[in-house]
Write a protein that holds these residues in place. Structure first.
Motif, PDB file in Angstrom:
ATOM      1  N   PRO A  63      32.742  27.061  33.136  1.00 56.20           N
ATOM      2  CA  PRO A  63      34.148  26.769  32.962  1.00 56.20           C
ATOM      3  C   PRO A  63      34.839  27.814  32.429  1.00 56.20           C
ATOM      4  O   PRO A  63      35.863  28.266  32.737  1.00 56.20           O
ATOM      5  N   LYS A  64      34.215  28.473  31.409  1.00 55.90           N
ATOM      6  CA  LYS A  64      34.992  29.436  30.427  1.00 55.90           C
ATOM      7  C   LYS A  64      35.424  30.809  31.561  1.00 55.90           C
ATOM      8  O   LYS A  64      36.446  31.325  31.298  1.00 55.90           O
ATOM      9  N   SER A  65      34.603  31.007  32.430  1.00 66.31           N
ATOM     10  CA  SER A  65      34.915  32.230  33.346  1.00 66.31           C
ATOM     11  C   SER A  65      35.808  31.657  34.224  1.00 66.31           C
ATOM     12  O   SER A  65      36.941  32.170  34.773  1.00 66.31           O
ATOM     13  N   VAL A  66      35.926  30.340  34.730  1.00 62.28           N
ATOM     14  CA  VAL A  66      37.039  29.852  35.747  1.00 62.28           C
ATOM     15  C   VAL A  66      38.286  29.995  34.977  1.00 62.28           C
ATOM     16  O   VAL A  66      39.341  30.506  35.402  1.00 62.28           O
ATOM     17  N   ILE A  67      38.368  29.675  33.624  1.00 62.87           N
ATOM     18  CA  ILE A  67      39.384  29.767  32.761  1.00 62.87           C
ATOM     19  C   ILE A  67      40.088  31.176  32.494  1.00 62.87           C
ATOM     20  O   ILE A  67      41.368  31.199  33.033  1.00 62.87           O
ATOM     21  N   SER A  68      39.153  31.965  32.535  1.00 58.30           N
ATOM     22  CA  SER A  68      39.652  33.488  32.415  1.00 58.30           C
ATOM     23  C   SER A  68      40.316  33.740  33.798  1.00 58.30           C
ATOM     24  O   SER A  68      41.296  34.440  33.992  1.00 58.30           O
ATOM     25  N   MET A  69      39.585  33.446  34.922  1.00 55.33           N
ATOM     26  CA  MET A  69      40.128  33.913  36.204  1.00 55.33           C
ATOM     27  C   MET A  69      41.372  33.382  36.593  1.00 55.33           C
ATOM     28  O   MET A  69      42.274  33.885  37.085  1.00 55.33           O
ATOM     29  N   LEU A  70      41.590  32.016  36.209  1.00 56.56           N
ATOM     30  CA  LEU A  70      42.758  31.463  36.485  1.00 56.56           C
ATOM     31  C   LEU A  70      43.940  31.854  35.836  1.00 56.56           C
ATOM     32  O   LEU A  70      45.172  31.876  36.207  1.00 56.56           O
ATOM     33  N   ASN A  71      43.621  31.872  34.505  1.00 58.04           N
ATOM     34  CA  ASN A  71      44.807  32.283  33.593  1.00 58.04           C
ATOM     35  C   ASN A  71      45.254  33.382  33.785  1.00 58.04           C
ATOM     36  O   ASN A  71      46.428  33.803  33.597  1.00 58.04           O
ATOM     37  N   ALA A  72      44.443  34.527  34.339  1.00 57.41           N
ATOM     38  CA  ALA A  72      44.858  35.877  34.720  1.00 57.41           C
ATOM     39  C   ALA A  72      46.038  35.756  35.753  1.00 57.41           C
ATOM     40  O   ALA A  72      46.794  36.757  35.986  1.00 57.41           O
ATOM     41  N   MET A  73      46.005  34.679  36.737  1.00 54.66           N
ATOM     42  CA  MET A  73      47.197  34.695  37.738  1.00 54.66           C
ATOM     43  C   MET A  73      47.889  33.283  37.368  1.00 54.66           C
ATOM     44  O   MET A  73      48.485  32.715  38.498  1.00 54.66           O
ATOM     45  N   LYS A  74      48.152  33.045  36.084  1.00 60.14           N
ATOM     46  CA  LYS A  74      48.749  31.684  35.721  1.00 60.14           C
ATOM     47  C   LYS A  74      50.249  31.716  36.491  1.00 60.14           C
ATOM     48  O   LYS A  74      50.795  30.538  36.801  1.00 60.14           O
ATOM     49  N   ASN A  75      51.002  32.701  36.663  1.00 60.58           N
ATOM     50  CA  ASN A  75      52.209  32.688  37.310  1.00 60.58           C
ATOM     51  C   ASN A  75      52.297  32.132  38.871  1.00 60.58           C
ATOM     52  O   ASN A  75      53.398  31.959  39.263  1.00 60.58           O
ATOM     53  N   GLU A  76      51.212  32.187  39.405  1.00 62.81           N
ATOM     54  CA  GLU A  76      51.020  32.054  40.971  1.00 62.81           C
ATOM     55  C   GLU A  76      50.425  30.725  41.181  1.00 62.81           C
ATOM     56  O   GLU A  76      50.341  30.231  42.341  1.00 62.81           O
ATOM     57  N   ILE A  77      50.238  30.134  40.133  1.00 63.22           N
ATOM     58  CA  ILE A  77      49.578  28.584  40.075  1.00 63.22           C
ATOM     59  C   ILE A  77      50.268  27.638  40.059  1.00 63.22           C
ATOM     60  O   ILE A  77      51.082  27.460  39.216  1.00 63.22           O
ATOM     61  N   ILE A  78      50.221  26.525  41.027  1.00 65.67           N
ATOM     62  CA  ILE A  78      50.754  25.272  40.975  1.00 65.67           C
ATOM     63  C   ILE A  78      49.477  24.342  40.875  1.00 65.67           C
ATOM     64  O   ILE A  78      48.545  24.343  41.813  1.00 65.67           O
TER      65      ILE A  78
END
Length: 171
Positions: A52-67
């Motif tokens: 999960p910590k790796s998933v957090i890092s990957m998704l936070n890096a593109m936070k402006n593109e996520i709904i």
């Protein structure tokens, strides 16, 4: 608008990375996540490369593109580490005359429709099984699961572009 729709990552760094590679390859403008982002839940086996910590890092890096909408395995503690909103039960996206109602699926789904009009679209995850059917005049789509597909389905997602929905596979 080009939208990638995916669900049920369940903390799999391996499949999250594959999903984000597909996102870039597809040239999507936004990633719509239908919940169950970090935790695998008590009914599921651990997904491949559960990190999960790796998933957090990957998704936070593109936070402006996520709904993202909240899944039944998502909690307030997940929101403390994710830098994009995940606690809303629903999201509504309008693309011209197309209304897309997004939810996880444990409350609203093909068998229990939210208040929608004929011709609207409901997208949801939760079951880990892809579908594309019409129920009560509403088109119901489920991308299946990114990391733990069920009933012999593929590790999947959906692309929405120019009013058309297409199921795709990460495999």
């Amino acid at each position: 608008m080009k939208l990638m729709i995916a669900s049920d990552i369940h903390g799999s760094a391996y499949y999250c990375e594959k999903l984000l590679e597909a996102y870039k390859k597809e040239g999507a403008e936004r990633l719509l996540l239908l919940g169950d982002v970090l935790y695998h839940g008590p009914r599921n086996d651990l997904p491949e490369k559960y990190a999960p910590k790796s998933v957090i890092s990957m998704l936070n890096a593109m936070k402006n593109e996520i709904i993202c909408v909240r899944g039944n395995c998502d909690t307030e503690v997940d929101q403390m580490v994710l830098e994009f909103p995940i606690l809303s039960e629903t999201a509504v996206i309008f693309d011209g005359s197309v209304k897309i109602f997004a939810t996880h699926g444990h409350k609203f789904n093909k068998d229990n429709l939210p208040p929608l009009c004929e011709g609207d679209v409901l997208v949801y995850g939760h079951t880990h099984v892809p579908i594309d059917i019409v129920s009560g005049g509403v088109r119901c789509l489920n991308p299946g699961s990114v990391s733990i597909p069920k009933e012999g389905s593929a590790h999947g997602y959906i692309i929405y572009e120019n009013g058309e929905f297409s199921h795709k596979s990460l495999d």
